[in-house]
Design a protein around this motif. Structure first.
Motif, short mmCIF file in Angstrom:
data_model
loop_
_atom_site.label_atom_id
_atom_site.label_comp_id
_atom_site.label_asym_id
_atom_site.label_seq_id
_atom_site.Cartn_x
_atom_site.Cartn_y
_atom_site.Cartn_z
N LYS A 37 -10.11 -2.05 -32.48
CA LYS A 37 -8.71 -2.07 -32.92
C LYS A 37 -7.97 -0.96 -32.20
CE LYS A 37 -9.57 -5.09 -36.20
NZ LYS A 37 -9.29 -6.45 -36.04
N ARG A 38 -6.65 -1.03 -32.19
CA ARG A 38 -5.82 0.01 -31.57
C ARG A 38 -5.43 1.08 -32.59
NH1 ARG A 38 -5.59 0.19 -26.24
NH2 ARG A 38 -3.57 1.20 -26.35
N GLU A 39 -5.64 0.80 -33.88
CA GLU A 39 -5.23 1.73 -34.92
C GLU A 39 -6.15 1.59 -36.13
OE1 GLU A 39 -1.31 2.07 -37.75
OE2 GLU A 39 -1.00 1.73 -35.61
N VAL A 40 -6.51 2.73 -36.70
CA VAL A 40 -7.29 2.73 -37.94
C VAL A 40 -6.65 3.74 -38.89
CG1 VAL A 40 -9.49 2.03 -36.91
CG2 VAL A 40 -8.97 4.46 -37.15
N GLU A 41 -6.87 3.52 -40.19
CA GLU A 41 -6.42 4.46 -41.19
C GLU A 41 -7.62 5.25 -41.69
OE1 GLU A 41 -4.29 2.36 -44.23
OE2 GLU A 41 -2.48 2.25 -43.00
N ILE A 42 -7.40 6.54 -41.91
CA ILE A 42 -8.44 7.43 -42.41
C ILE A 42 -7.94 8.04 -43.71
CG2 ILE A 42 -9.80 9.51 -41.94
CD1 ILE A 42 -9.28 8.94 -38.93
N ASP A 43 -8.69 7.84 -44.78
CA ASP A 43 -8.35 8.41 -46.09
C ASP A 43 -9.07 9.74 -46.21
OD1 ASP A 43 -8.22 9.16 -48.78
OD2 ASP A 43 -8.27 7.10 -49.48
N HIS A 44 -8.29 10.82 -46.23
CA HIS A 44 -8.87 12.17 -46.37
C HIS A 44 -8.30 12.78 -47.64
CE1 HIS A 44 -10.49 16.05 -45.41
NE2 HIS A 44 -9.29 16.60 -45.47
N GLU A 45 -9.14 12.82 -48.67
CA GLU A 45 -8.76 13.39 -49.97
C GLU A 45 -7.47 12.78 -50.50
OE1 GLU A 45 -8.83 17.67 -49.69
OE2 GLU A 45 -10.99 17.67 -49.27
N GLY A 46 -7.36 11.46 -50.40
CA GLY A 46 -6.21 10.75 -50.94
C GLY A 46 -5.00 10.67 -50.01
N ARG A 47 -5.04 11.37 -48.91
CA ARG A 47 -3.95 11.31 -47.94
C ARG A 47 -4.37 10.40 -46.79
NH1 ARG A 47 -0.14 16.17 -45.75
NH2 ARG A 47 1.27 14.80 -44.65
N ILE A 48 -3.48 9.51 -46.39
CA ILE A 48 -3.79 8.54 -45.34
C ILE A 48 -3.30 9.05 -43.99
CG2 ILE A 48 -3.46 6.15 -44.53
CD1 ILE A 48 -5.09 6.44 -47.15
N TYR A 49 -4.21 9.06 -43.03
CA TYR A 49 -3.90 9.42 -41.65
C TYR A 49 -4.09 8.18 -40.78
CZ TYR A 49 -4.21 14.29 -43.16
OH TYR A 49 -4.01 15.48 -43.79
N ARG A 50 -3.33 8.09 -39.71
CA ARG A 50 -3.49 6.99 -38.76
C ARG A 50 -3.99 7.54 -37.43
NH1 ARG A 50 0.10 2.15 -39.92
NH2 ARG A 50 0.68 2.53 -42.07
N LEU A 51 -5.05 6.95 -36.95
CA LEU A 51 -5.59 7.28 -35.63
C LEU A 51 -5.27 6.10 -34.73
CD1 LEU A 51 -7.25 9.26 -33.89
CD2 LEU A 51 -9.28 7.98 -34.59
N ARG A 52 -4.51 6.38 -33.67
CA ARG A 52 -4.06 5.30 -32.78
C ARG A 52 -4.46 5.59 -31.34
NH1 ARG A 52 1.62 5.20 -32.39
NH2 ARG A 52 1.69 7.30 -33.20
N ILE A 53 -4.63 4.51 -30.60
CA ILE A 53 -4.82 4.59 -29.15
C ILE A 53 -3.46 4.30 -28.53
CG2 ILE A 53 -5.99 3.64 -27.14
CD1 ILE A 53 -8.30 2.85 -29.01
N THR A 54 -2.97 5.23 -27.71
CA THR A 54 -1.65 5.07 -27.10
C THR A 54 -1.72 4.14 -25.89
OG1 THR A 54 -1.90 6.91 -25.56
CG2 THR A 54 -1.10 7.43 -27.79
N GLN A 55 -0.55 3.86 -25.33
CA GLN A 55 -0.48 3.03 -24.12
C GLN A 55 -1.18 3.71 -22.94
OE1 GLN A 55 3.68 2.19 -23.60
NE2 GLN A 55 3.61 0.44 -25.00
N LEU A 56 -1.26 5.05 -22.97
CA LEU A 56 -1.93 5.78 -21.90
C LEU A 56 -3.41 6.01 -22.22
CD1 LEU A 56 0.81 8.43 -21.08
CD2 LEU A 56 0.25 6.34 -19.82
N ASN A 57 -3.91 5.30 -23.25
CA ASN A 57 -5.32 5.34 -23.65
C ASN A 57 -5.74 6.73 -24.17
OD1 ASN A 57 -7.57 3.73 -24.13
ND2 ASN A 57 -8.62 4.56 -22.36
N LYS A 58 -4.81 7.40 -24.84
CA LYS A 58 -5.10 8.68 -25.50
C LYS A 58 -5.17 8.43 -27.00
CE LYS A 58 -4.38 10.97 -21.65
NZ LYS A 58 -5.41 11.62 -20.92
N LEU A 59 -5.78 9.35 -27.72
CA LEU A 59 -5.85 9.26 -29.18
C LEU A 59 -4.77 10.14 -29.79
CD1 LEU A 59 -9.69 9.43 -29.82
CD2 LEU A 59 -8.22 7.42 -29.92
N ILE A 60 -4.13 9.63 -30.83
CA ILE A 60 -3.15 10.42 -31.55
C ILE A 60 -3.40 10.23 -33.05
CG2 ILE A 60 -1.38 8.62 -31.49
CD1 ILE A 60 0.68 10.94 -31.23
#
Length: 63
Positions: A37-60
């Motif tokens: 997938k290009r994006e996943v959600e990470i639940d860290h202590e009840g707070r949701i973070y999004r990890l995405r792959i950018t168009q330049l193939n970097k992680l944000i």
């Protein structure tokens, strides 16, 4: 001795503690984490973070 050899000789070898700490840090492949997938959600202590792959193939990671 070439200049490159001299530069290599100047690099310090990691000590036993540094080498041990490197072994303790787990390494995950981004492909395994992202599960094709290009994006996943990470639940860290009840707070949701999004990890995405950018168009330049970097992680944000955003909150």
């Amino acid at each position: 001795m070439s200049t490159n050899d001299a530069i290599q000789d100047l690099k310090p070898e990691p000590g036993p503690i540094a080498a041990q700490q490197q072994k303790l840090i787990p390494r995950l492949k981004s492909a395994d984490l992202m599960q094709q997938k290009r994006e996943v959600e990470i639940d860290h202590e009840g707070r949701i973070y999004r990890l995405r792959i950018t168009q330049l193939n970097k992680l944000i990671l955003t909150a």
